[in-house]
Motif scaffolding. Sequence first.
Motif, PDB file in Angstrom:
ATOM      1  N   PHE A 177       0.844  -1.203   0.000  1.00  0.00           N
ATOM      2  CA  PHE A 177       0.000   0.000   0.000  1.00  0.00           C
ATOM      3  C   PHE A 177       0.878   1.250   0.000  1.00  0.00           C
ATOM      4  N   ALA A 178       1.931   1.258   0.816  1.00  0.00           N
ATOM      5  CA  ALA A 178       2.785   2.443   0.899  1.00  0.00           C
ATOM      6  C   ALA A 178       3.424   2.734  -0.458  1.00  0.00           C
ATOM      7  N   LEU A 179       4.001   1.695  -1.065  1.00  0.00           N
ATOM      8  CA  LEU A 179       4.658   1.929  -2.350  1.00  0.00           C
ATOM      9  C   LEU A 179       3.627   2.289  -3.428  1.00  0.00           C
ATOM     10  N   GLY A 180       2.514   1.575  -3.426  1.00  0.00           N
ATOM     11  CA  GLY A 180       1.469   1.840  -4.415  1.00  0.00           C
ATOM     12  C   GLY A 180       0.934   3.254  -4.299  1.00  0.00           C
ATOM     13  N   LEU A 181       0.708   3.682  -3.059  1.00  0.00           N
ATOM     14  CA  LEU A 181       0.188   5.031  -2.840  1.00  0.00           C
ATOM     15  C   LEU A 181       1.210   6.080  -3.263  1.00  0.00           C
ATOM     16  N   PHE A 234       2.631  -4.469  -5.346  1.00  0.00           N
ATOM     17  CA  PHE A 234       2.492  -3.013  -5.339  1.00  0.00           C
ATOM     18  C   PHE A 234       1.666  -2.477  -6.519  1.00  0.00           C
ATOM     19  N   PRO A 235       1.732  -3.123  -7.715  1.00  0.00           N
ATOM     20  CA  PRO A 235       0.948  -2.541  -8.818  1.00  0.00           C
ATOM     21  C   PRO A 235      -0.556  -2.540  -8.535  1.00  0.00           C
ATOM     22  N   TYR A 236      -1.028  -3.568  -7.836  1.00  0.00           N
ATOM     23  CA  TYR A 236      -2.447  -3.608  -7.496  1.00  0.00           C
ATOM     24  C   TYR A 236      -2.825  -2.395  -6.665  1.00  0.00           C
ATOM     25  N   MET A 237      -2.007  -2.124  -5.634  1.00  0.00           N
ATOM     26  CA  MET A 237      -2.289  -0.988  -4.758  1.00  0.00           C
ATOM     27  C   MET A 237      -2.158   0.331  -5.528  1.00  0.00           C
TER      28      MET A 237
END
Lengths: 294, 535
Positions: free
Chosen positions: B312-316, B397-400
């Motif tokens: 979530f952190a990386l995705g965000l 991470f891509p999903y997030m």
Amino acid sequence: MFEHLNGTLSRTQRRRLLDLTRWTITVLLVVYALFPAAWVFSASLDPRNSLAQQSLIPPNASLENYRQLVANPVQPFGRWMLNSIKISVITSVLAVLISALAAYAFSRFRFAGRRSLLLTILLIQVFPNFLAIVAIFLLLQQVGMYIPSLGLGTHGGLILAYLGGALGINTWLMKGFFDAVPRDLDESARIDGANDRQIFVHIIFPLVRPILAVVGILTFIGTYSDYVLASIIIKDRDAMTLAVGLYQLISGQFTQKWGVFAAGATIGAIPIVLVYLVLQDYIIGGLTRGAIKG
Amino acid sequence: MIRVGTGLKRQQVSASLSLSEVAFRLMALALVDAVAIWLVIRMVTDGVWLLVTLVTIITVGLNVVFLREEFYPLRWMSPGLALMILMVVYPLVFTVYTAFTNYSDGHLLTKQQTIKRITTGLQNMYVPEGGTAYRWVAFEAEDGTLALWLTDAEGNHYFARPGEPLRPARAGEGIFGPPDEQGVPTAIEGYTRLNRIQAAANRELPSIQFGLPPNAVQVRTPSEAAVLRPRFVYDPQQDAIVDQKEGKIYVADDANGFFVSADGETLTPGYIVTVGWRNFSRLFNSPAIRGPVIRVFIWTVVFAAASVVTTFALGLFIALLYNDPAVRGRKLIRSLLIVPYAIPAFISILVWRGMMNPQFGVLNRALDTWLNISPPWFSDPMWARLGVILVNLWLGFPYMMLVCSGALQAIPDDIYEAAEIDGAGAWKKFRLITLPLLLVSVGPLLISSFAFNFNNFNVIYLFNQGNPPMRGTLTPVGHTDILVTYVYRLAFASGGGKDYGYAAAITIIIFLIVATITLFNFRYTRMWEEVSEHV
């Protein structure tokens, strides 16, 4: 984030710095995201076939690993690939049909216990049925005594096991989409004398094709990627799926078979990645509604 | 109101259904019934009660649903429900049942089957005291039937065929050819003499009784044949198995699923019995089990939580980076960054496994060159845990990123404008506006992501099978095992020690945890109200 620079830099300078930072990070991120793919692709072209010696740009690049991959009957890679595609296509088509029918009923009919039935289905499907593999094993064994093509060790049996999970989140996703199709359409068709089946086939079905595609693709990918059920139900080497076959291929002798594995990984990944990139807008729509890739 | 209205409309329609449609439905149903009845008859003959029950339930269900008008909506769901009953509900019920039994290696059969297993079979036969042993030579007739030439300790010879009494015989007389140095005929008319290798290769031979019972002779070893008696005999009166050789009595212990003698010896195998809550109480009371299970449980939660937080952190972060529509090439960047998500996970996990190989992997070679460290991803517990989280970060991470960028675009701009007027800086805007609003819309997806990773078998198993192993545990457990891989070990550990009952108990606990999370998620998202209100 960049407030401390406020005083010393002009607005355009700040903008430029921001852009520069953004592009640096972008490059790093793209390298991070793509490096494993690039690395494995490069390994697949490196005829030395060894984990230890590989470099990003292989000297003497050749298709030797691909040749070995297809030529060696100990690893019937072509069969694995075909098995995987066959099983995934059949599973996803049937799963889409099964869950579309159920979603139509949940969306269009009001009946006692509708809420609790949907909730029950969603909750039951939370149960990862591979954990009850002993039960599935015994069941398929006995089914195979009467219907050999659905028994243990057969693709039919594996598909049956996958289809047990066809309802669940799929139905939920589809129901949401079906609900968005105005009921006026149904009503006017009904006045024209259409029955439920005709309404479903001729009116709803064409309108909900996007969600059917999403569910179909996600099921396809989930099935294609499954390792556990396939590894337990299928034991015969020629009948294996790609996931099980590739795992077998590298287990034990990873370092020596790296190049051949890389060739298999590349061929195995390309169709899925292409589907993803081409249909990303569809898929993303489904994902953000709560679907999870297997 | 709506319920009544649509219900009526539907009934009017079904009343006007054409005759041919009804006829078609009935014929299809009749066909299904015919096949089901045919199957059930065969299954009853074979005594396959499990399948009989399942097929009957499903067929009766289909009939009720397709014949009674009030179950009309269920007709649409019947294929899915039938498959779900067969492949999910039944396995679930079976698991619940198994959790209350001692089903495990050594307790695989029912009591009846176990009695049969112990009291029959060649390994159960013994030479009674005063019984005769013979040396033997086998002969094979042209039609494949076998006969034995027997020689007892006193040097008497007999010719023995199945189903007729032993016949004293002498080589060189009648059909018997001239003797060799052992006194065995070199040939018998109508028979071929088998040498030792041929006799050993004949799989039927040991199970054939030569002569008439109770004095029939059976081949016991490559050199010896004897009159054999069953050693273990079941006595229904005492519900015990009696050892005819030693005279010991093994009484059935239905609490533990063993036949036990007075001095505490048990016969193998044992049988399946229900053991109440024992599998569950072992989880909580036996220190040897409780220790590893608690560690596995904690790691499962940590792993799932860490996976959600890091992805979530990386995705965000990425979503924020490209949220500005002015950024050129957003679409291309997105396409490139979702590649990790597009590659089938089992392939990426194996690739990472190669890249993180401590001696040869590119990651370790790079880390060694630049930072002079080479993390032992597969042998050290902490590094292994970090390793799976890192791999899972790359996978997830891509999903997030996709989820977050969708949610970011849904946040109205005027909120930010208002905040800017109040003098809020970038960080303050993020902390007080973006994050809270984002969490409201993305929260449910984070929870399902947690539930998904809670059972993320592939990443753990394909990366390092839950290893490195913990030391000094009762059954094999690894430091990166999560609950599902632990269950998989218990049920499928190669080489002995499979404990299905105990594995089922943990499975039920997993199911309860994940089901609770899911229910909570429904509540949270108000998905439920939507179901009832949405038309």
